[in-house]
Design a protein around this motif. Structure first.
Motif, PDB file in Angstrom:
ATOM      1  N   ILE A 295     -13.920  42.206 -24.615  1.00  0.00           N
ATOM      2  CA  ILE A 295     -13.118  41.936 -23.414  1.00  0.00           C
ATOM      3  C   ILE A 295     -11.708  41.555 -23.849  1.00  0.00           C
ATOM      4  CG2 ILE A 295     -12.948  40.564 -21.287  1.00  0.00           C
ATOM      5  CD1 ILE A 295     -15.493  42.279 -21.417  1.00  0.00           C
ATOM      6  N   VAL A 296     -10.706  42.261 -23.332  1.00  0.00           N
ATOM      7  CA  VAL A 296      -9.319  41.963 -23.711  1.00  0.00           C
ATOM      8  C   VAL A 296      -8.462  41.759 -22.467  1.00  0.00           C
ATOM      9  CG1 VAL A 296      -9.402  43.198 -25.918  1.00  0.00           C
ATOM     10  CG2 VAL A 296      -8.778  44.455 -23.864  1.00  0.00           C
ATOM     11  N   ASP A 297      -7.506  40.847 -22.564  1.00  0.00           N
ATOM     12  CA  ASP A 297      -6.548  40.660 -21.472  1.00  0.00           C
ATOM     13  C   ASP A 297      -5.489  41.750 -21.568  1.00  0.00           C
ATOM     14  OD1 ASP A 297      -7.442  38.500 -19.942  1.00  0.00           O
ATOM     15  OD2 ASP A 297      -6.838  37.096 -21.508  1.00  0.00           O
ATOM     16  N   ILE A 298      -5.135  42.333 -20.444  1.00  0.00           N
ATOM     17  CA  ILE A 298      -4.115  43.384 -20.435  1.00  0.00           C
ATOM     18  C   ILE A 298      -3.106  43.094 -19.329  1.00  0.00           C
ATOM     19  CG2 ILE A 298      -5.621  45.206 -21.365  1.00  0.00           C
ATOM     20  CD1 ILE A 298      -5.852  46.258 -18.425  1.00  0.00           C
ATOM     21  N   SER A 299      -1.975  43.790 -19.396  1.00  0.00           N
ATOM     22  CA  SER A 299      -0.964  43.634 -18.358  1.00  0.00           C
ATOM     23  C   SER A 299      -0.655  44.985 -17.730  1.00  0.00           C
ATOM     24  CB  SER A 299       0.313  43.046 -18.970  1.00  0.00           C
ATOM     25  OG  SER A 299       1.312  42.973 -17.972  1.00  0.00           O
ATOM     26  N   LEU A 300      -0.638  45.004 -16.417  1.00  0.00           N
ATOM     27  CA  LEU A 300      -0.204  46.180 -15.641  1.00  0.00           C
ATOM     28  C   LEU A 300       0.959  45.689 -14.774  1.00  0.00           C
ATOM     29  CD1 LEU A 300      -3.776  47.376 -14.563  1.00  0.00           C
ATOM     30  CD2 LEU A 300      -2.314  48.524 -16.233  1.00  0.00           C
ATOM     31  N   PRO A 301       2.157  45.572 -15.401  1.00  0.00           N
ATOM     32  CA  PRO A 301       3.240  44.801 -14.769  1.00  0.00           C
ATOM     33  C   PRO A 301       3.705  45.297 -13.406  1.00  0.00           C
ATOM     34  CG  PRO A 301       3.999  45.933 -16.767  1.00  0.00           C
ATOM     35  CD  PRO A 301       2.517  46.059 -16.731  1.00  0.00           C
ATOM     36  N   HIS A 302       3.543  46.592 -13.122  1.00  0.00           N
ATOM     37  CA  HIS A 302       4.075  47.098 -11.846  1.00  0.00           C
ATOM     38  C   HIS A 302       3.068  47.019 -10.696  1.00  0.00           C
ATOM     39  CE1 HIS A 302       6.836  48.767 -14.877  1.00  0.00           C
ATOM     40  NE2 HIS A 302       7.736  48.521 -13.947  1.00  0.00           N
ATOM     41  N   THR A 303       1.917  46.365 -10.947  1.00  0.00           N
ATOM     42  CA  THR A 303       0.871  46.245  -9.915  1.00  0.00           C
ATOM     43  C   THR A 303       1.430  45.675  -8.612  1.00  0.00           C
ATOM     44  OG1 THR A 303      -0.899  46.037 -11.518  1.00  0.00           O
ATOM     45  CG2 THR A 303      -1.302  45.065  -9.360  1.00  0.00           C
ATOM     46  N   LYS A 304       2.340  44.693  -8.729  1.00  0.00           N
ATOM     47  CA  LYS A 304       2.788  44.005  -7.507  1.00  0.00           C
ATOM     48  C   LYS A 304       3.562  44.924  -6.557  1.00  0.00           C
ATOM     49  CE  LYS A 304       6.755  41.746  -9.822  1.00  0.00           C
ATOM     50  NZ  LYS A 304       6.339  41.909 -11.222  1.00  0.00           N
ATOM     51  N   TYR A 305       4.024  46.073  -7.090  1.00  0.00           N
ATOM     52  CA  TYR A 305       4.758  47.011  -6.228  1.00  0.00           C
ATOM     53  C   TYR A 305       3.856  48.104  -5.663  1.00  0.00           C
ATOM     54  CZ  TYR A 305       8.503  44.798  -8.916  1.00  0.00           C
ATOM     55  OH  TYR A 305       9.321  43.889  -9.514  1.00  0.00           O
ATOM     56  N   ALA A 306       2.568  48.061  -6.023  1.00  0.00           N
ATOM     57  CA  ALA A 306       1.679  49.177  -5.661  1.00  0.00           C
ATOM     58  C   ALA A 306       1.487  49.304  -4.152  1.00  0.00           C
ATOM     59  CB  ALA A 306       0.324  49.021  -6.358  1.00  0.00           C
ATOM     60  N   LEU A 307       1.201  48.186  -3.481  1.00  0.00           N
ATOM     61  CA  LEU A 307       0.955  48.271  -2.029  1.00  0.00           C
ATOM     62  C   LEU A 307       2.182  48.796  -1.277  1.00  0.00           C
ATOM     63  CD1 LEU A 307      -1.201  45.276  -0.694  1.00  0.00           C
ATOM     64  CD2 LEU A 307      -1.691  47.711  -0.512  1.00  0.00           C
ATOM     65  N   PRO A 308       3.376  48.212  -1.505  1.00  0.00           N
ATOM     66  CA  PRO A 308       4.537  48.761  -0.783  1.00  0.00           C
ATOM     67  C   PRO A 308       4.794  50.235  -1.115  1.00  0.00           C
ATOM     68  CG  PRO A 308       5.166  46.867  -2.161  1.00  0.00           C
ATOM     69  CD  PRO A 308       3.691  46.966  -2.208  1.00  0.00           C
ATOM     70  N   ALA A 309       4.620  50.613  -2.388  1.00  0.00           N
ATOM     71  CA  ALA A 309       4.856  52.022  -2.750  1.00  0.00           C
ATOM     72  C   ALA A 309       3.848  52.919  -2.036  1.00  0.00           C
ATOM     73  CB  ALA A 309       4.752  52.200  -4.266  1.00  0.00           C
ATOM     74  N   TYR A 310       2.584  52.469  -2.019  1.00  0.00           N
ATOM     75  CA  TYR A 310       1.528  53.247  -1.354  1.00  0.00           C
ATOM     76  C   TYR A 310       1.834  53.414   0.132  1.00  0.00           C
ATOM     77  CZ  TYR A 310      -2.987  54.432   0.684  1.00  0.00           C
ATOM     78  OH  TYR A 310      -3.987  55.048   1.390  1.00  0.00           O
ATOM     79  N   TYR A 311       2.256  52.318   0.779  1.00  0.00           N
ATOM     80  CA  TYR A 311       2.498  52.379   2.222  1.00  0.00           C
ATOM     81  C   TYR A 311       3.854  53.006   2.578  1.00  0.00           C
ATOM     82  CZ  TYR A 311      -1.937  50.566   3.588  1.00  0.00           C
ATOM     83  OH  TYR A 311      -3.300  50.463   3.824  1.00  0.00           O
ATOM     84  N   VAL A 312       4.551  53.550   1.575  1.00  0.00           N
ATOM     85  CA  VAL A 312       5.663  54.474   1.831  1.00  0.00           C
ATOM     86  C   VAL A 312       5.188  55.910   1.592  1.00  0.00           C
ATOM     87  CG1 VAL A 312       7.913  55.271   1.000  1.00  0.00           C
ATOM     88  CG2 VAL A 312       7.512  52.830   1.355  1.00  0.00           C
ATOM     89  N   ILE A 313       4.524  56.126   0.446  1.00  0.00           N
ATOM     90  CA  ILE A 313       4.132  57.496   0.060  1.00  0.00           C
ATOM     91  C   ILE A 313       3.050  58.050   0.992  1.00  0.00           C
ATOM     92  CG2 ILE A 313       2.974  58.844  -1.749  1.00  0.00           C
ATOM     93  CD1 ILE A 313       4.434  56.930  -3.785  1.00  0.00           C
ATOM     94  N   ALA A 314       1.989  57.265   1.244  1.00  0.00           N
ATOM     95  CA  ALA A 314       0.883  57.780   2.068  1.00  0.00           C
ATOM     96  C   ALA A 314       1.342  58.137   3.490  1.00  0.00           C
ATOM     97  CB  ALA A 314      -0.281  56.791   2.084  1.00  0.00           C
ATOM     98  N   PRO A 315       2.094  57.258   4.190  1.00  0.00           N
ATOM     99  CA  PRO A 315       2.561  57.660   5.529  1.00  0.00           C
ATOM    100  C   PRO A 315       3.529  58.843   5.497  1.00  0.00           C
ATOM    101  CG  PRO A 315       2.669  55.276   5.295  1.00  0.00           C
ATOM    102  CD  PRO A 315       2.382  55.841   3.920  1.00  0.00           C
ATOM    103  N   ALA A 316       4.345  58.942   4.446  1.00  0.00           N
ATOM    104  CA  ALA A 316       5.270  60.082   4.360  1.00  0.00           C
ATOM    105  C   ALA A 316       4.475  61.386   4.303  1.00  0.00           C
ATOM    106  CB  ALA A 316       6.153  59.942   3.116  1.00  0.00           C
ATOM    107  N   GLU A 317       3.438  61.420   3.458  1.00  0.00           N
ATOM    108  CA  GLU A 317       2.625  62.635   3.345  1.00  0.00           C
ATOM    109  C   GLU A 317       1.819  62.864   4.626  1.00  0.00           C
ATOM    110  OE1 GLU A 317       0.439  62.799  -0.334  1.00  0.00           O
ATOM    111  OE2 GLU A 317       2.224  62.324  -1.527  1.00  0.00           O
TER     112      GLU A 317
END
Length: 492
Positions: A295-317
């Motif tokens: 088990i290792v700790d990892i970082s996915l630094p851009h996670t915090k922008y995922a919801l706003p990005a999703y709720y721009v891209i998905a409605p656009a499509e």
């Protein structure tokens, strides 16, 4: 034990041994479906088609020419076009639409001898996390607490409810931002979203084409492997379909993950995360560690922008994809007043045909694609998406084999509890799942425990692209270690 409660694997073996016929197995499910109307899961029942397919399956099994899915009774989400059977995407705008063609996924399943019991409830055009935006009314979670009626999750809520309540052996779902994994977690079943391009999207009503992926919702990880294999494969009719061989996913379930590296992303430790979810996550990590994984700790630094990005891209499509529903070629057309022209026909038809959530997303999507805002919103969201994808690529390049996260921020909530004035509250349900769609990765939800109220909670495993076999093997180890066997008390 009634046959409708079986897994695909158990039914396959019983069918091969002649212990039950596909017709009897199908009848067992049809009886359960009729008794389960209170769940709102099946919205178009197809018993005649089911029995005809079951008889054909019996003949194939007898002849010794039977693939694994032969004779297995399934529910099909209302997003999949099925020839001659209503395929409405749970929307009034497609009322009366009976396709003249069969989706690639259902074609593959029927070619493999699977049986269609009927079409399943869902959020309208797959937009929702609670199955409360459907023109058919709500689907209901078979799990109940203190008499509260709970959501089965969304958008594949009917699929989740039907599988959890044993109305079918398994069901198809689709996942654009978590619509297979979140309902699976809410109902105590397994759901896998494959790598983008693994399963053909042809003949599936589109929501957001760069994010949508179909996958199986099943009672066990082994069933998910068997079912996914039957759904997968290259399709020249879908330009995004990958021309890659489909491995034997079931054969990958060795139960051995010794030496594998499992990453725990620190960004998924959200503020205000319920203690039960936190504990479930650390318990899951301990189970994988006990099985020999590191088990290792990892970082996915851009996670915090995922919801706003999703709720721009998905409605656009969505705004682009849903432009075709205009009352001209198929589906609903508004009644027009004298003097109304084509513009009024479009406006009235779309206003009557689309529900509030679909209208909201079409308007958001049209706005972010409009001339003055295209760069500020849509292009920026696409750049963020590329960064989210890169985060995952770097983690996998560093030797991580799979990533373990919570599947949902809570257990199932009550119907009506979240549909408040603020839609953002509902969107937060996708916080752990949307990154996987934005990056095109495979993700699986596995039931791991119950919360203090006695409701199921799931964990999510995220895998490397095209490595669904390895991902399912990790899920198989987690499933066996957790030993989740709880079923909802029958009240319907």
């Amino acid at each position: 034990m009634s046959a409708n409660t079986w897994t695909i694997a158990a039914a396959r073996d019983a069918l091969r041994k002649g212990e039950i016929s596909a017709t009897d197995l199908t009848m067992s499910c049809l009886t359960a479906i009729d008794a389960g109307d209170a769940l709102g899961a099946f919205v178009h029942k197809t018993p005649e088609i089911a029995l005809e397919q079951a008889r054909a399956a019996d003949a194939r099994i007898k002849a010794g020419d039977a693939p694994a899915m032969c004779g297995i009774p399934l529910g099909i989400k209302d997003l999949f076009c099925t020839k001659g059977v209503p395929s409405q995407a749970a929307s009034n705008i497609l009322r009366g639409f009976r396709p003249e063609y069969e989706s690639t996924v259902t074609t593959k399943l029927f070619d493999a001898g699977a049986v269609m019991l009927g079409k399943l409830n869902m959020d309208e055009f797959a937009m929702g996390s609670s199955n409360e935006t459907s023109c058919y009314g709500n689907a209901v979670n078979p799990w109940k607490v203190d008499g509260r009626t709970l959501t089965p999750g969304g958008s594949s809520g009917g699929s989740a409810a039907a599988v959890a309540a044993d109305l079918c052996l398994a069901a198809t779902g689709t996942d654009t931002g978590g619509s297979i994994r979140q309902p699976a977690a809410f109902t105590g079943i397994v759901g896998i979203k494959p790598t983008y391009g693994r399963v053909s999207r042809w003949g599936i009503v589109a929501f957001a084409s760069s994010l949508d992926q179909a996958g199986p919702m099943t009672k066990s990880v082994r069933d998910a492997a068997i079912f996914l294999q039957a759904m997968s494969g290259h399709d020249p009719k879908d330009s995004t379909s990958a021309d890659l061989p489909v491995p034997d996913f079931e054969a990958a379930l060795t139960g051995d993950i010794r030496g594998k590296k499992i990453g725990l992303p620190r960004e998924y430790r959200m503020d205000g995360m319920p203690a039960e979810i936190e504990k479930l996550w650390s318990d899951g990590a301990a189970m994988l560690k006990d099985a020999g994984a590191e088990i290792v700790d990892i970082s996915l630094p851009h996670t915090k922008y995922a919801l706003p990005a999703y709720y721009v891209i998905a409605p656009a499509e969505a705004s682009s994809n849903l432009a075709r529903y205009d009352g001209v070629r198929y589906g609903h057309r508004a009644t027009l007043s004298a003097g109304d022209g084509i513009t009024e026909m479009y406006e009235k038809t779309r206003a009557e045909g689309f529900g509030k959530e679909v209208q909201r997303r079409v308007m958001i999507g049209t706005y972010v694609l409009s001339a003055g805002f295209y760069d500020a919103y849509y292009n920026r969201a696409r750049k963020v998406r590329a960064l989210i994808k890169r985060d995952f690529e770097q983690v996998f390049a560093a030797g991580v084999d799979a990533i373990l996260t919570p599947a949902t921020p809570s257990a199932a909530f009550g119907l009506g509890e979240m549909s408040s004035a603020d839609p953002i509250e509902m969107y937060l349900n996708d916080v752990f799942t949307v990154t996987v769609n934005l990056a095109g990765l495979p993700g699986v939800a596995v039931p791991v425990g119950l919360d203090k109220q006695g409701l199921p909670l799931g964990l999510q495993l995220i895998g490397r692209p095209w490595e669904e076999g390895a991902l399912l093997n990790h899920a198989y180890v987690l499933e066996r270690a957790a030993g989740f066997v709880a079923k909802p008390q029958k009240w319907w």
